[in-house]
Design a protein around this motif. Structure first.
Motif, PDB file in Angstrom:
ATOM      1  N   TYR A   9       0.826  -1.204   0.000  1.00 57.98           N
ATOM      2  CA  TYR A   9       0.000   0.000   0.000  1.00 57.98           C
ATOM      3  C   TYR A   9       0.866   1.263   0.000  1.00 57.98           C
ATOM      4  O   TYR A   9       0.489   2.273  -0.587  1.00 57.98           O
ATOM      5  CB  TYR A   9      -0.961   0.007   1.183  1.00 57.98           C
ATOM      6  CG  TYR A   9      -2.005  -1.081   1.101  1.00 57.98           C
ATOM      7  CD1 TYR A   9      -2.658  -1.371  -0.091  1.00 57.98           C
ATOM      8  CD2 TYR A   9      -2.337  -1.832   2.214  1.00 57.98           C
ATOM      9  CE1 TYR A   9      -3.609  -2.375  -0.160  1.00 57.98           C
ATOM     10  CE2 TYR A   9      -3.302  -2.831   2.156  1.00 57.98           C
ATOM     11  CZ  TYR A   9      -3.925  -3.101   0.950  1.00 57.98           C
ATOM     12  OH  TYR A   9      -4.870  -4.086   0.890  1.00 57.98           O
ATOM     13  N   GLY A  10       2.013   1.222   0.655  1.00 62.06           N
ATOM     14  CA  GLY A  10       2.931   2.355   0.633  1.00 62.06           C
ATOM     15  C   GLY A  10       3.455   2.627  -0.768  1.00 62.06           C
ATOM     16  O   GLY A  10       3.567   3.784  -1.197  1.00 62.06           O
ATOM     17  N   LEU A  11       3.754   1.556  -1.503  1.00 58.16           N
ATOM     18  CA  LEU A  11       4.189   1.707  -2.894  1.00 58.16           C
ATOM     19  C   LEU A  11       3.065   2.301  -3.741  1.00 58.16           C
ATOM     20  O   LEU A  11       3.305   3.170  -4.588  1.00 58.16           O
ATOM     21  CB  LEU A  11       4.631   0.362  -3.467  1.00 58.16           C
ATOM     22  CG  LEU A  11       5.965  -0.167  -2.944  1.00 58.16           C
ATOM     23  CD1 LEU A  11       6.117  -1.653  -3.253  1.00 58.16           C
ATOM     24  CD2 LEU A  11       7.112   0.621  -3.549  1.00 58.16           C
ATOM     25  N   ARG A  12       1.861   1.865  -3.495  1.00 57.00           N
ATOM     26  CA  ARG A  12       0.719   2.401  -4.235  1.00 57.00           C
ATOM     27  C   ARG A  12       0.499   3.876  -3.904  1.00 57.00           C
ATOM     28  O   ARG A  12       0.171   4.680  -4.781  1.00 57.00           O
ATOM     29  CB  ARG A  12      -0.529   1.580  -3.941  1.00 57.00           C
ATOM     30  CG  ARG A  12      -0.459   0.203  -4.591  1.00 57.00           C
ATOM     31  CD  ARG A  12      -1.519  -0.757  -4.148  1.00 57.00           C
ATOM     32  NE  ARG A  12      -2.875  -0.239  -4.204  1.00 57.00           N
ATOM     33  CZ  ARG A  12      -3.918  -0.912  -3.763  1.00 57.00           C
ATOM     34  NH1 ARG A  12      -3.775  -2.121  -3.244  1.00 57.00           N
ATOM     35  NH2 ARG A  12      -5.126  -0.383  -3.845  1.00 57.00           N
ATOM     36  N   LEU A  15       3.107   6.006  -5.571  1.00 57.62           N
ATOM     37  CA  LEU A  15       2.788   6.066  -6.997  1.00 57.62           C
ATOM     38  C   LEU A  15       1.732   7.132  -7.257  1.00 57.62           C
ATOM     39  O   LEU A  15       1.839   7.894  -8.225  1.00 57.62           O
ATOM     40  CB  LEU A  15       2.299   4.706  -7.498  1.00 57.62           C
ATOM     41  CG  LEU A  15       1.898   4.636  -8.956  1.00 57.62           C
ATOM     42  CD1 LEU A  15       3.075   4.953  -9.869  1.00 57.62           C
ATOM     43  CD2 LEU A  15       1.346   3.268  -9.281  1.00 57.62           C
ATOM     44  N   GLN A  16       0.732   7.239  -6.397  1.00 63.09           N
ATOM     45  CA  GLN A  16      -0.286   8.281  -6.543  1.00 63.09           C
ATOM     46  C   GLN A  16       0.340   9.675  -6.423  1.00 63.09           C
ATOM     47  O   GLN A  16      -0.020  10.584  -7.163  1.00 63.09           O
ATOM     48  CB  GLN A  16      -1.394   8.117  -5.496  1.00 63.09           C
ATOM     49  CG  GLN A  16      -2.312   6.952  -5.752  1.00 63.09           C
ATOM     50  CD  GLN A  16      -3.124   7.119  -7.019  1.00 63.09           C
ATOM     51  OE1 GLN A  16      -3.573   8.208  -7.360  1.00 63.09           O
ATOM     52  NE2 GLN A  16      -3.327   6.019  -7.719  1.00 63.09           N
ATOM     53  N   HIS A  28      -6.680  12.522   1.574  1.00 57.73           N
ATOM     54  CA  HIS A  28      -8.013  12.029   1.229  1.00 57.73           C
ATOM     55  C   HIS A  28      -8.105  11.632  -0.244  1.00 57.73           C
ATOM     56  O   HIS A  28      -8.784  10.661  -0.583  1.00 57.73           O
ATOM     57  CB  HIS A  28      -9.083  13.049   1.599  1.00 57.73           C
ATOM     58  CG  HIS A  28      -9.196  13.252   3.075  1.00 57.73           C
ATOM     59  ND1 HIS A  28      -9.778  12.321   3.900  1.00 57.73           N
ATOM     60  CD2 HIS A  28      -8.766  14.245   3.880  1.00 57.73           C
ATOM     61  CE1 HIS A  28      -9.717  12.740   5.142  1.00 57.73           C
ATOM     62  NE2 HIS A  28      -9.099  13.914   5.166  1.00 57.73           N
ATOM     63  N   ALA A  29      -7.430  12.365  -1.124  1.00 62.15           N
ATOM     64  CA  ALA A  29      -7.431  12.025  -2.545  1.00 62.15           C
ATOM     65  C   ALA A  29      -6.722  10.694  -2.777  1.00 62.15           C
ATOM     66  O   ALA A  29      -7.187   9.859  -3.569  1.00 62.15           O
ATOM     67  CB  ALA A  29      -6.764  13.133  -3.355  1.00 62.15           C
ATOM     68  N   ILE A  30      -5.601  10.492  -2.091  1.00 63.52           N
ATOM     69  CA  ILE A  30      -4.864   9.233  -2.222  1.00 63.52           C
ATOM     70  C   ILE A  30      -5.686   8.086  -1.661  1.00 63.52           C
ATOM     71  O   ILE A  30      -5.783   7.014  -2.275  1.00 63.52           O
ATOM     72  CB  ILE A  30      -3.490   9.327  -1.511  1.00 63.52           C
ATOM     73  CG1 ILE A  30      -2.609  10.375  -2.194  1.00 63.52           C
ATOM     74  CG2 ILE A  30      -2.790   7.969  -1.494  1.00 63.52           C
ATOM     75  CD1 ILE A  30      -1.356  10.728  -1.425  1.00 63.52           C
ATOM     76  N   GLY A  63      -0.576  19.250   0.822  1.00 64.21           N
ATOM     77  CA  GLY A  63      -0.611  17.822   0.572  1.00 64.21           C
ATOM     78  C   GLY A  63       0.811  17.275   0.582  1.00 64.21           C
ATOM     79  O   GLY A  63       1.667  17.761   1.318  1.00 64.21           O
ATOM     80  N   TYR A  64       1.055  16.319  -0.283  1.00 61.08           N
ATOM     81  CA  TYR A  64       2.372  15.698  -0.374  1.00 61.08           C
ATOM     82  C   TYR A  64       2.844  15.719  -1.812  1.00 61.08           C
ATOM     83  O   TYR A  64       2.059  15.607  -2.739  1.00 61.08           O
ATOM     84  CB  TYR A  64       2.299  14.247   0.122  1.00 61.08           C
ATOM     85  CG  TYR A  64       2.096  14.162   1.611  1.00 61.08           C
ATOM     86  CD1 TYR A  64       3.178  14.053   2.470  1.00 61.08           C
ATOM     87  CD2 TYR A  64       0.832  14.217   2.159  1.00 61.08           C
ATOM     88  CE1 TYR A  64       2.995  13.997   3.838  1.00 61.08           C
ATOM     89  CE2 TYR A  64       0.633  14.160   3.521  1.00 61.08           C
ATOM     90  CZ  TYR A  64       1.725  14.050   4.355  1.00 61.08           C
ATOM     91  OH  TYR A  64       1.544  14.003   5.706  1.00 61.08           O
ATOM     92  N   ARG A  65       4.155  15.873  -1.978  1.00 56.75           N
ATOM     93  CA  ARG A  65       4.784  15.785  -3.290  1.00 56.75           C
ATOM     94  C   ARG A  65       6.094  15.029  -3.128  1.00 56.75           C
ATOM     95  O   ARG A  65       6.616  14.908  -2.016  1.00 56.75           O
ATOM     96  CB  ARG A  65       5.019  17.158  -3.899  1.00 56.75           C
ATOM     97  CG  ARG A  65       6.003  17.995  -3.120  1.00 56.75           C
ATOM     98  CD  ARG A  65       6.367  19.260  -3.870  1.00 56.75           C
ATOM     99  NE  ARG A  65       7.212  20.112  -3.059  1.00 56.75           N
ATOM    100  CZ  ARG A  65       8.519  19.896  -2.838  1.00 56.75           C
ATOM    101  NH1 ARG A  65       9.118  18.887  -3.377  1.00 56.75           N
ATOM    102  NH2 ARG A  65       9.205  20.706  -2.070  1.00 56.75           N
ATOM    103  N   LEU A  66       6.615  14.520  -4.228  1.00 58.00           N
ATOM    104  CA  LEU A  66       7.875  13.790  -4.156  1.00 58.00           C
ATOM    105  C   LEU A  66       9.005  14.739  -3.784  1.00 58.00           C
ATOM    106  O   LEU A  66       9.041  15.881  -4.233  1.00 58.00           O
ATOM    107  CB  LEU A  66       8.195  13.131  -5.499  1.00 58.00           C
ATOM    108  CG  LEU A  66       7.287  11.987  -5.926  1.00 58.00           C
ATOM    109  CD1 LEU A  66       7.768  11.432  -7.273  1.00 58.00           C
ATOM    110  CD2 LEU A  66       7.258  10.881  -4.898  1.00 58.00           C
ATOM    111  N   ASN A  67       9.921  14.248  -2.992  1.00 59.13           N
ATOM    112  CA  ASN A  67      11.072  15.028  -2.568  1.00 59.13           C
ATOM    113  C   ASN A  67      12.243  14.838  -3.532  1.00 59.13           C
ATOM    114  O   ASN A  67      13.195  15.592  -3.482  1.00 59.13           O
ATOM    115  CB  ASN A  67      11.479  14.610  -1.152  1.00 59.13           C
ATOM    116  CG  ASN A  67      12.013  15.750  -0.341  1.00 59.13           C
ATOM    117  OD1 ASN A  67      11.813  16.909  -0.664  1.00 59.13           O
ATOM    118  ND2 ASN A  67      12.690  15.415   0.728  1.00 59.13           N
TER     119      ASN A  67
END
Length: 85
Positions: A9-12, A15-16, A28-30, A63-67
């Protein structure tokens, strides 16, 4: 290689975040996209943030974004970040 449900689930979830292409993605979107609970997604994103893979952005458009660039993130690094201490 066997992976736990937390790791899958962390990988999923990461990926989102990657699919958002630099835009902040909320918990909430993820959770809705992956069919998971928001608290569970929050736990995984906390672990990924602590591992340096995602960054959190505060505020109404937060929210979150890739670092890191997506090509620099390996599956083994994500799995290692998801191991709770």
């Amino acid at each position: 290689m066997r992976i736990s449900s937390l790791e899958e689930y962390g990988l999923r979830c990461i990926l989102q975040v990657a699919l958002a292409q630099g835009k902040a993605t909320g918990i909430h979107a993820i959770a809705k996209a992956e069919g998971l609970s928001a608290p569970y997604v929050g736990k995984m994103l906390f672990l990924l943030r602590r591992g340096g893979l995602v960054a959190s952005i505060r505020g109404p458009r937060g929210g979150y974004r890739l670092n890191l660039p997506p090509e620099k993130i390996s599956m083994s690094r994500v799995v290692a970040a998801l191991v709770p201490v």
